[in-house]
Design an enzyme around this catalytic site. Structure first.
Site, PDB file in Angstrom:
ATOM      1  N   ASP A 118      18.574  30.723 -40.066  1.00 11.97           N
ATOM      2  CA  ASP A 118      17.790  29.720 -39.426  1.00 11.97           C
ATOM      3  C   ASP A 118      16.219  29.835 -39.534  1.00 11.97           C
ATOM      4  O   ASP A 118      15.993  31.237 -40.326  1.00 11.97           O
ATOM      5  CB  ASP A 118      18.141  30.326 -38.218  1.00 11.97           C
ATOM      6  CG  ASP A 118      17.914  31.266 -37.385  1.00 11.97           C
ATOM      7  OD1 ASP A 118      17.327  31.962 -37.828  1.00 11.97           O
ATOM      8  OD2 ASP A 118      18.928  32.228 -36.565  1.00 11.97           O
ATOM      9  N   ASP A 148      12.774  29.805 -37.355  1.00 12.38           N
ATOM     10  CA  ASP A 148      11.750  30.130 -36.643  1.00 12.38           C
ATOM     11  C   ASP A 148      10.690  29.850 -36.464  1.00 12.38           C
ATOM     12  O   ASP A 148      10.336  29.829 -37.777  1.00 12.38           O
ATOM     13  CB  ASP A 148      11.737  31.678 -36.175  1.00 12.38           C
ATOM     14  CG  ASP A 148      13.980  32.330 -36.010  1.00 12.38           C
ATOM     15  OD1 ASP A 148      13.819  31.706 -35.022  1.00 12.38           O
ATOM     16  OD2 ASP A 148      13.952  33.094 -37.048  1.00 12.38           O
ATOM     17  N   ASP A 188       9.325  43.273 -34.306  1.00  6.68           N
ATOM     18  CA  ASP A 188      10.598  44.213 -34.686  1.00  6.68           C
ATOM     19  C   ASP A 188       9.987  44.864 -35.696  1.00  6.68           C
ATOM     20  O   ASP A 188       9.590  46.445 -35.215  1.00  6.68           O
ATOM     21  CB  ASP A 188      11.927  44.163 -34.405  1.00  6.68           C
ATOM     22  CG  ASP A 188      12.436  43.490 -34.366  1.00  6.68           C
ATOM     23  OD1 ASP A 188      11.703  42.505 -35.829  1.00  6.68           O
ATOM     24  OD2 ASP A 188      13.391  42.737 -34.337  1.00  6.68           O
TER      25      ASP A 188
HETATM   26  P1  ATP Z   1      18.326  36.553 -38.666  1.00  6.26           P
HETATM   27  O1  ATP Z   1      18.337  35.306 -38.200  1.00  6.26           O
HETATM   28  O2  ATP Z   1      18.184  36.375 -40.117  1.00  6.26           O
HETATM   29  O3  ATP Z   1      19.315  37.235 -38.087  1.00  6.26           O
HETATM   30  P2  ATP Z   1      15.584  36.885 -38.044  1.00  6.26           P
HETATM   31  O4  ATP Z   1      14.960  38.309 -37.812  1.00  6.26           O
HETATM   32  O5  ATP Z   1      15.324  35.393 -37.995  1.00  6.26           O
HETATM   33  O6  ATP Z   1      17.266  37.455 -38.640  1.00  6.26           O
HETATM   34  P3  ATP Z   1      15.874  36.764 -34.801  1.00  6.26           P
HETATM   35  O7  ATP Z   1      17.103  36.933 -33.979  1.00  6.26           O
HETATM   36  O8  ATP Z   1      16.572  34.932 -35.366  1.00  6.26           O
HETATM   37  O9  ATP Z   1      15.962  37.754 -35.821  1.00  6.26           O
HETATM   38  O10 ATP Z   1      14.140  36.773 -34.451  1.00  6.26           O
HETATM   39  C1  ATP Z   1      13.984  36.185 -35.249  1.00  6.26           C
HETATM   40  C2  ATP Z   1      11.929  36.894 -35.239  1.00  6.26           C
HETATM   41  O11 ATP Z   1      11.852  37.024 -33.432  1.00  6.26           O
HETATM   42  C3  ATP Z   1      12.665  38.497 -35.513  1.00  6.26           C
HETATM   43  O12 ATP Z   1      12.332  38.336 -36.998  1.00  6.26           O
HETATM   44  C4  ATP Z   1      11.302  38.900 -35.032  1.00  6.26           C
HETATM   45  O13 ATP Z   1      10.345  38.666 -35.573  1.00  6.26           O
HETATM   46  C5  ATP Z   1      11.842  38.693 -33.657  1.00  6.26           C
HETATM   47  N1  ATP Z   1      12.362  38.983 -33.194  1.00  6.26           N
HETATM   48  C6  ATP Z   1      13.521  38.530 -32.705  1.00  6.26           C
HETATM   49  N2  ATP Z   1      14.046  39.476 -32.028  1.00  6.26           N
HETATM   50  C7  ATP Z   1      13.469  40.855 -32.231  1.00  6.26           C
HETATM   51  C8  ATP Z   1      13.620  41.766 -30.201  1.00  6.26           C
HETATM   52  N3  ATP Z   1      14.243  42.008 -29.799  1.00  6.26           N
HETATM   53  N4  ATP Z   1      12.075  42.255 -30.684  1.00  6.26           N
HETATM   54  C9  ATP Z   1      11.328  42.418 -31.087  1.00  6.26           C
HETATM   55  N5  ATP Z   1      10.424  40.597 -32.187  1.00  6.26           N
HETATM   56  C10 ATP Z   1      11.877  40.092 -32.366  1.00  6.26           C
HETATM   57 MG    MG Z   2      16.354  34.137 -37.153  1.00  2.09          MG
END
Ligand code: ATP
Ligand code: MG
Length: 445
Positions: A65, A67, A146
């Site tokens: 997805d 962001d 993170d």
């Molecule tokens: P995916 O969507 O592929 O599972 P993602 O890295 O995009 O991985 P998301 O949960 O969609 O993960 O979150 C988007 C972004 O927001 C992350 O890449 C990170 O930068 C930030 N993020 C999400 N959750 C946290 C958290 N618990 N603490 C700090 N930053 C976070």
């Molecule tokens: Mg994501």
């Protein structure tokens, strides 16, 4: 406890990777994400793709997805998009919806000062962030994310990638590194420990040693996370296509027991070569289904993960004189009640999960009316798949599974013939300790 964040210096200049020096192209970004980026940008705001979208594109993978990060306030974003919703309280952001696709837009967050008393930021006694709605700059936003590889920003204004945390280097080296002091950052949000394992498994990265080292000491903190949030996280851990690897990593980092303590306990039993195989095998199947684009369901996953403690408990109850069906029901009640205190499971999943278990003893009725009824049961297919898995890993009788395979694959005549066979009295369930058929009895049948 160290309170400093060695890398957290928003004042230091970022590395800017210009468009010709990276491989992120607009063609790989979803048109809807581009729409959001451009509309924000045209309204005079900063707009960046961030997180998994940038990470995965830089790795040449297809993002799950997209962001977006911006300096527009949540209300300003909401005003720009009719198809948007303000969500979250702990962490306010905006969801812009295009049919099935949701673009998540978050406003840059400020960093936390040590003695910060802002009403929109709240930490509990253990250092956990309960609320984080203080807005800041991109540089600050980068440091409160993170992992370094999750803190890369793709700028829609000039198509460059902005890197404040040496994320590109870690991406190249295959390293998952928590930004700042791992102890502090895991305390802020213990779910980051699960995220570490999830990303490591998915990307084939290694968790940087300083980051990995503190996990077993802090894994208990997951007890404070609401079961509903852990349910969401469990789905991401096990239905994301890398479940087998993730499961291993969770065990290795002492995290699995924080989610499924009764399963961990049951798996730890001595004579247990096969239950581990059962879970591992089931997760491999799940991964294969995801890879083929076939549907996977939470109820089947939970049926797998909780089977060993339920089965063991049912066995004890049976040995105390309960009939198999009743024993299964009572065991399921007991384990579910205890398990739900760790990870939530909405009723729409727990009901079919329990049906899958409840149907297992009924497979012993190979023919006659009962078998016919079972074949017509709405949950038959899932329960049958479950039986096959049990048989493949040596816990159920392979002959029994083969019988049901023939039954459901046969045409009406064959079915009738099989269903009218006299019930063999040999159909007793194989017990724990039964060897894997593959070695003891080649050919199975
Ligand atoms: P995916 O969507 O592929 O599972 P993602 O890295 O995009 O991985 P998301 O949960 O969609 O993960 O979150 C988007 C972004 O927001 C992350 O890449 C990170 O930068 C930030 N993020 C999400 N959750 C946290 C958290 N618990 N603490 C700090 N930053 C976070
Ligand atoms: Mg994501």
């Amino acid at each position: 406890m160290s309170t400093e964040r060695p890398q957290a210096d928003p004042a230091s200049p970022a590395t800017i990777i210009p468009r010709p020096d990276h491989n992120v192209s607009r063609q790989q970004i979803s048109p809807n994400a581009l729409k959001v980026l451009y509309r924000l940008s045209n309204a005079g705001f900063q707009a960046y793709l961030v997180g998994g979208g940038v990470r995965d594109l830089l790795l040449g993978r297809e993002p799950k997805d997209f962001d977006v990060a911006t300096d527009a306030l949540p209300e300003e974003v909401h005003d720009l998009f009719r198809n948007s919703r303000l969500i979250g309280r702990r962490f306010r952001l905006v969801h812009v919806r295009y049919g099935q696709e949701i673009i998540e837009v978050s406003t840059f967050r400020a960093l936390h000062g040590e003695d910060d008393e802002h009403p929109e930021r709240h930490l509990d006694d253990s250092g956990r962030i309960l609320r984080d709605n203080v807005f800041g700059s991109l540089a600050e936003d980068a440091f409160r994310r993170d992992f370094t590889v999750n803190a890369l920003y793709y700028n829609i204004a000039d198509f460059s990638v902005v890197d404040h945390v040496d994320g590109v280097r870690d991406l190249r080296d295959g390293v998952l590194r928590l930004i700042g002091d791992p102890d502090l950052r895991f305390r802020e949000d213990p779910v980051r420990m699960l995220r570490a394992v999830r990303f490591a498994a998915k990307l084939g990265f290694r968790i940087e040693p300083r980051t990995a080292k503190v996990i077993p000491d802090l894994s208990d903190l997951l007890r404070d996370i609401p079961p509903a949030r852990l349910f969401e996280e469990v789905l991401k851990l096990f239905l994301g296509g890398y479940a087998a690897q993730t499961f291993e990593e969770l065990l290795r980092h002492d995290l699995f027991r924080q989610l499924f303590p009764f399963t961990e306990e049951a798996l730890a039993h001595e004579e247990n070569a096969f239950p581990l195989t059962f879970v591992a095998k089931a997760l491999e199947n799940t991964d294969a289904r995801v890879a083929e684009g076939r549907p996977v369901t939470p109820f089947f996953l939970f049926a797998v993960l909780l089977w060993e403690p339920v089965r063991r408990r049912a066995e004890v109850l049976e040995s105390q004189g309960m009939n198999p069906s009743e024993a299964m029901r009572v065991a399921a009640d007991e384990i579910c009640e205890r398990q739900l205190q760790y990870v939530a499971l909405p009723r729409r999943f727990s009901t079919p999960m329990r049906e899958v278990w409840q149907l297992q003893p009924r497979f012993e009725n190979r023919s006659g009316k009962r078998a016919q009824r079972l074949l017509a049961h709405p949950r038959f297919r899932a329960a049958y798949d479950f039986l096959v898995l049990r048989a493949e890993t040596g816990e159920a009788d392979p002959d029994l599974a083969a019988h049901w395979t023939r039954l459901q694959e046969g045409d009406a005549d064959e079915q009738r013939a099989l269903l009218s066979q006299p019930a063999p009295k040999t159909g007793k369930r194989r017990r724990r300790g039964g060897r894997r058929r593959t070695s003891g009895n080649p050919g199975g049948e």
